[in-house]
Design a protein around this motif. Structure first.
Motif, short mmCIF file in Angstrom:
data_model
loop_
_atom_site.label_atom_id
_atom_site.label_comp_id
_atom_site.label_asym_id
_atom_site.label_seq_id
_atom_site.Cartn_x
_atom_site.Cartn_y
_atom_site.Cartn_z
N GLY A 51 0.77 -1.23 0.00
CA GLY A 51 0.00 0.00 0.00
C GLY A 51 0.80 1.28 0.00
N VAL A 52 2.06 1.23 -0.38
CA VAL A 52 2.89 2.44 -0.46
C VAL A 52 2.69 3.06 -1.84
CG1 VAL A 52 5.24 3.35 -0.44
CG2 VAL A 52 4.59 1.52 1.12
N PRO A 53 2.27 4.33 -1.90
CA PRO A 53 2.04 4.95 -3.20
C PRO A 53 3.35 5.12 -3.98
CG PRO A 53 1.77 6.57 -1.46
CD PRO A 53 1.99 5.24 -0.80
N ASP A 54 3.24 5.10 -5.31
CA ASP A 54 4.41 5.17 -6.18
C ASP A 54 4.56 6.60 -6.73
OD1 ASP A 54 6.40 4.85 -8.03
OD2 ASP A 54 5.57 3.00 -8.87
N MET A 102 2.87 17.68 -7.31
CA MET A 102 3.12 17.86 -5.88
C MET A 102 4.55 17.42 -5.55
SD MET A 102 -0.33 16.46 -4.02
CE MET A 102 -0.69 15.07 -5.10
N SER A 103 5.09 17.98 -4.50
CA SER A 103 6.39 17.51 -4.02
C SER A 103 6.21 16.09 -3.47
CB SER A 103 6.92 18.43 -2.92
OG SER A 103 6.11 18.30 -1.77
N ARG A 104 7.31 15.41 -3.27
CA ARG A 104 7.24 14.04 -2.75
C ARG A 104 6.53 14.01 -1.40
NH1 ARG A 104 9.97 9.20 -3.75
NH2 ARG A 104 11.16 10.23 -5.39
N GLU A 105 6.85 15.00 -0.53
CA GLU A 105 6.25 15.03 0.79
C GLU A 105 4.74 15.31 0.69
OE1 GLU A 105 8.96 16.81 -0.06
OE2 GLU A 105 10.44 15.53 0.92
N ALA A 106 4.36 16.28 -0.14
CA ALA A 106 2.94 16.61 -0.31
C ALA A 106 2.18 15.42 -0.91
CB ALA A 106 2.78 17.84 -1.19
N PHE A 107 2.83 14.71 -1.82
CA PHE A 107 2.19 13.54 -2.42
C PHE A 107 1.87 12.48 -1.37
CE2 PHE A 107 2.87 9.27 -4.21
CZ PHE A 107 1.80 9.21 -5.09
N LEU A 123 -1.92 9.61 2.16
CA LEU A 123 -2.30 9.15 3.50
C LEU A 123 -3.66 9.71 3.89
CD1 LEU A 123 1.05 9.29 5.48
CD2 LEU A 123 -0.23 7.26 4.78
N ASP A 124 -3.91 11.00 3.58
CA ASP A 124 -5.21 11.58 3.87
C ASP A 124 -6.31 10.89 3.08
OD1 ASP A 124 -4.25 13.37 5.69
OD2 ASP A 124 -4.24 15.08 4.33
N ALA A 125 -6.04 10.57 1.82
CA ALA A 125 -7.04 9.90 1.00
C ALA A 125 -7.35 8.51 1.54
CB ALA A 125 -6.55 9.80 -0.44
N TYR A 150 -6.59 7.34 4.90
CA TYR A 150 -6.97 7.25 6.31
C TYR A 150 -7.64 8.51 6.85
CZ TYR A 150 -3.74 3.34 6.12
OH TYR A 150 -3.10 2.19 5.78
N GLY A 151 -7.72 9.56 6.05
CA GLY A 151 -8.24 10.84 6.55
C GLY A 151 -9.74 10.85 6.68
N ARG A 152 -10.23 12.02 7.03
CA ARG A 152 -11.66 12.20 7.22
C ARG A 152 -12.40 11.89 5.92
NH1 ARG A 152 -13.87 17.33 10.21
NH2 ARG A 152 -12.37 16.46 11.64
N GLY A 153 -13.48 11.18 6.05
CA GLY A 153 -14.29 10.83 4.89
C GLY A 153 -13.85 9.54 4.21
N ALA A 154 -12.71 9.01 4.62
CA ALA A 154 -12.28 7.75 4.02
C ALA A 154 -13.16 6.62 4.54
CB ALA A 154 -10.82 7.48 4.35
N SER A 155 -13.45 5.70 3.69
CA SER A 155 -14.30 4.59 4.12
C SER A 155 -13.50 3.64 5.01
CB SER A 155 -14.84 3.84 2.91
OG SER A 155 -13.78 3.28 2.19
N ARG A 156 -14.18 3.16 6.00
CA ARG A 156 -13.56 2.20 6.92
C ARG A 156 -14.53 1.05 7.13
NH1 ARG A 156 -10.74 5.71 11.64
NH2 ARG A 156 -9.44 6.92 10.26
N CYS A 157 -13.98 -0.06 7.46
CA CYS A 157 -14.84 -1.21 7.69
C CYS A 157 -15.30 -1.26 9.14
CB CYS A 157 -14.14 -2.50 7.30
SG CYS A 157 -12.72 -2.89 8.32
N CYS A 158 -14.61 -0.58 10.07
CA CYS A 158 -14.97 -0.67 11.49
C CYS A 158 -15.28 0.70 12.06
CB CYS A 158 -13.83 -1.27 12.29
SG CYS A 158 -13.27 -2.83 11.63
#
Length: 70
Positions: free
Chosen positions: A27-30, A48-53, A58-60, A62-70
């Protein structure tokens, strides 16, 4: 990979493919793939810079609004 490539280049290409596959599995983005996509599909938009990417990914995931199973 082409048979006309020297052995060392084929080995490097294989290693890059294996590393990319391993990153996708865990799950590490490329970032390099993102840059290639931006150059090809959005040449007028600065990437985007590497850090911003990584923060964006990560926000997409695990952030707010991301779907979770629990």
């Amino acid at each position: 990979m082409s048979r006309s490539m020297p052995f060392a280049e084929r080995l490097r290409a294989l290693w890059a493919l294996l590393a990319q596959t391993a990153r996708l599995i865990v799950g590490v983005p490329d970032y390099d793939r993102y840059l290639a996509h931006m150059r090809q599909s959005h040449p007028d938009t600065p990437p985007m810079s590497r850090e911003a990417f990584f923060v964006n990914r990560l926000d997409a995931r695990y952030g707010r609004g991301a779907s979770r199973c629990c």
